[in-house]
Write a protein that holds these residues in place. Sequence first.
Motif, PDB file in Angstrom:
ATOM      1  N   UNK A 186       0.815  -1.215   0.000  1.00 36.89           N
ATOM      2  CA  UNK A 186       0.000   0.000   0.000  1.00 36.89           C
ATOM      3  C   UNK A 186       0.850   1.267   0.000  1.00 36.89           C
ATOM      4  N   UNK A 187       2.161   1.116  -0.134  1.00 31.28           N
ATOM      5  CA  UNK A 187       3.042   2.280  -0.122  1.00 31.28           C
ATOM      6  C   UNK A 187       3.296   2.823   1.271  1.00 31.28           C
ATOM      7  N   UNK A 188       3.057   1.983   2.290  1.00 29.27           N
ATOM      8  CA  UNK A 188       3.264   2.374   3.690  1.00 29.27           C
ATOM      9  C   UNK A 188       4.572   1.767   4.178  1.00 29.27           C
ATOM     10  N   UNK A 189       5.378   2.559   4.856  1.00 32.86           N
ATOM     11  CA  UNK A 189       6.652   2.068   5.392  1.00 32.86           C
ATOM     12  C   UNK A 189       6.430   1.505   6.795  1.00 32.86           C
ATOM     13  N   UNK A 190       6.714   0.207   7.010  1.00 36.13           N
ATOM     14  CA  UNK A 190       6.528  -0.363   8.351  1.00 36.13           C
ATOM     15  C   UNK A 190       7.710  -0.054   9.271  1.00 36.13           C
ATOM     16  N   UNK A 191       7.409   0.265  10.513  1.00 34.27           N
ATOM     17  CA  UNK A 191       8.431   0.456  11.546  1.00 34.27           C
ATOM     18  C   UNK A 191       8.072  -0.466  12.709  1.00 34.27           C
ATOM     19  N   UNK A 192       8.925  -1.430  12.978  1.00 31.09           N
ATOM     20  CA  UNK A 192       8.706  -2.336  14.095  1.00 31.09           C
ATOM     21  C   UNK A 192       9.548  -1.882  15.279  1.00 31.09           C
ATOM     22  N   UNK A 193       8.877  -1.574  16.376  1.00 28.71           N
ATOM     23  CA  UNK A 193       9.558  -1.214  17.617  1.00 28.71           C
ATOM     24  C   UNK A 193       9.268  -2.316  18.637  1.00 28.71           C
ATOM     25  N   UNK A 194      10.305  -2.897  19.166  1.00 28.18           N
ATOM     26  CA  UNK A 194      10.142  -3.977  20.135  1.00 28.18           C
ATOM     27  C   UNK A 194       9.932  -3.413  21.529  1.00 28.18           C
ATOM     28  N   UNK A 195       9.144  -4.120  22.336  1.00 30.97           N
ATOM     29  CA  UNK A 195       8.956  -3.708  23.715  1.00 30.97           C
ATOM     30  C   UNK A 195      10.254  -3.822  24.497  1.00 30.97           C
ATOM     31  N   UNK A 196      10.473  -2.893  25.406  1.00 33.68           N
ATOM     32  CA  UNK A 196      11.671  -2.949  26.240  1.00 33.68           C
ATOM     33  C   UNK A 196      11.766  -4.249  27.023  1.00 33.68           C
TER      34      UNK A 196
END
Length: 413
Positions: free
Chosen positions: A138-148
């Motif tokens: 969809x032209x969306x850039x994914x950003x995965x942030x892991x829980x501390x």
Amino acid sequence: MFNAKLADGTIISMADQWHIDELKELRKKRDFFCQACESQVQLKLGSSKLWHFAHQANSICLYSLERETMYHLKGKRKLYDWLKNQQLKVAMEVYLPLIKQRPDILFRQQNTLYALEFQCSPIDSTLLKSRSKGYQQLGIIPIWILGGNRLKRHGPHTFSMKSFEWHSTRILTDQQRFLTYFCPEQSSFVFLQQLTPYSATRLLASYQEISTTASSLETILYPRKNNKNLLDHWLTVKKHWRYHQPNPYPNKAEKLLQSLLYRRRIAPSLFPIEAGWPTNHYELISSPPCYWQTYLLLECLEHQPLYQPFSIHLAIHCIQPYLSKNLFMLRSMNDDRHWSLAIIGYFQFLVEIGYLEQTPKRYFKRIKDIVHPKTIEEAISSDQTLYYNTLITLMRKRNEGKNKGISDLKSNI
């Protein structure tokens, strides 16, 4: 989750400003439904916890990556507020029907749309990769942030990583990978850079922590590069391998290595000096590099006559059956690199240290024999000599993203 819809499709969000009396009255009169699976959900209005919606006890939402804990809810809410305070266009839990996915947070910076996923529990690598691909379609850039809560630290520069977490890495401008963590309890981000694995789950990395008050969106999109030198710590890794006693219950790779060395009357602690180094793309093979590099040296390269040309494909075909049988394991990554690049990177290293020579026609010649140490002390001393005389420059180039392979040689396997 913070969002639900009414029977008429109206979206109700706990991220908005509400008075508890309004919500209690609304709860008496209306039913709430999940935007994704459309099953009925409950509105939770606890006095000590964040207000949120939850599925019925025995209900499972197929579109949810994890059963939400309060830790996850707090983190998602703090990240939402943090982005909103930067005057960005932010939305919580927007359901995207074309791909049947619901990112934790959707936000726009200038003309770019981002999907932020705050992942606090384990997830299958295939599912994580599939969701990232869905956003990209969809032209969306994914950003995965892991829980501390997922950050596992064993020493100043030693950490653990699960296989799926490699799929949440992103790439700095110099092609080095990094991981982002967020702790809602400390309101801080953590960045792990210079990811240098030495086993399937353990790695060396540089650690950087920054609070939300001292950071902005640019901080997580383009974190400041950490130039701390981790290379000396690799010598400690090699020393550990050499002093490590053979496992009484070895895995497949350990059995193969022990058998290979014993047939040549070599103690496992005295594997070749030229093996066990973090060469270019070596991380594509998750088995420790002292295993597969020793195998290539003893079973393939040492059988090639001195000064006689041979193709790198000889080594690739030599190790391929052992990868197919999972004697050496591959690491699942979030890119399309082929594992043969690890072999190419190792050949580059062997050229740099003078064991191989590359010919103009992309062939190679073995120009000397491997070094066989007689004692552990001699092996450790030789490791140090090779590192400080030759490798430190090569490894720094790798960490700076300057190693691109052997000349213009590319893998087409």
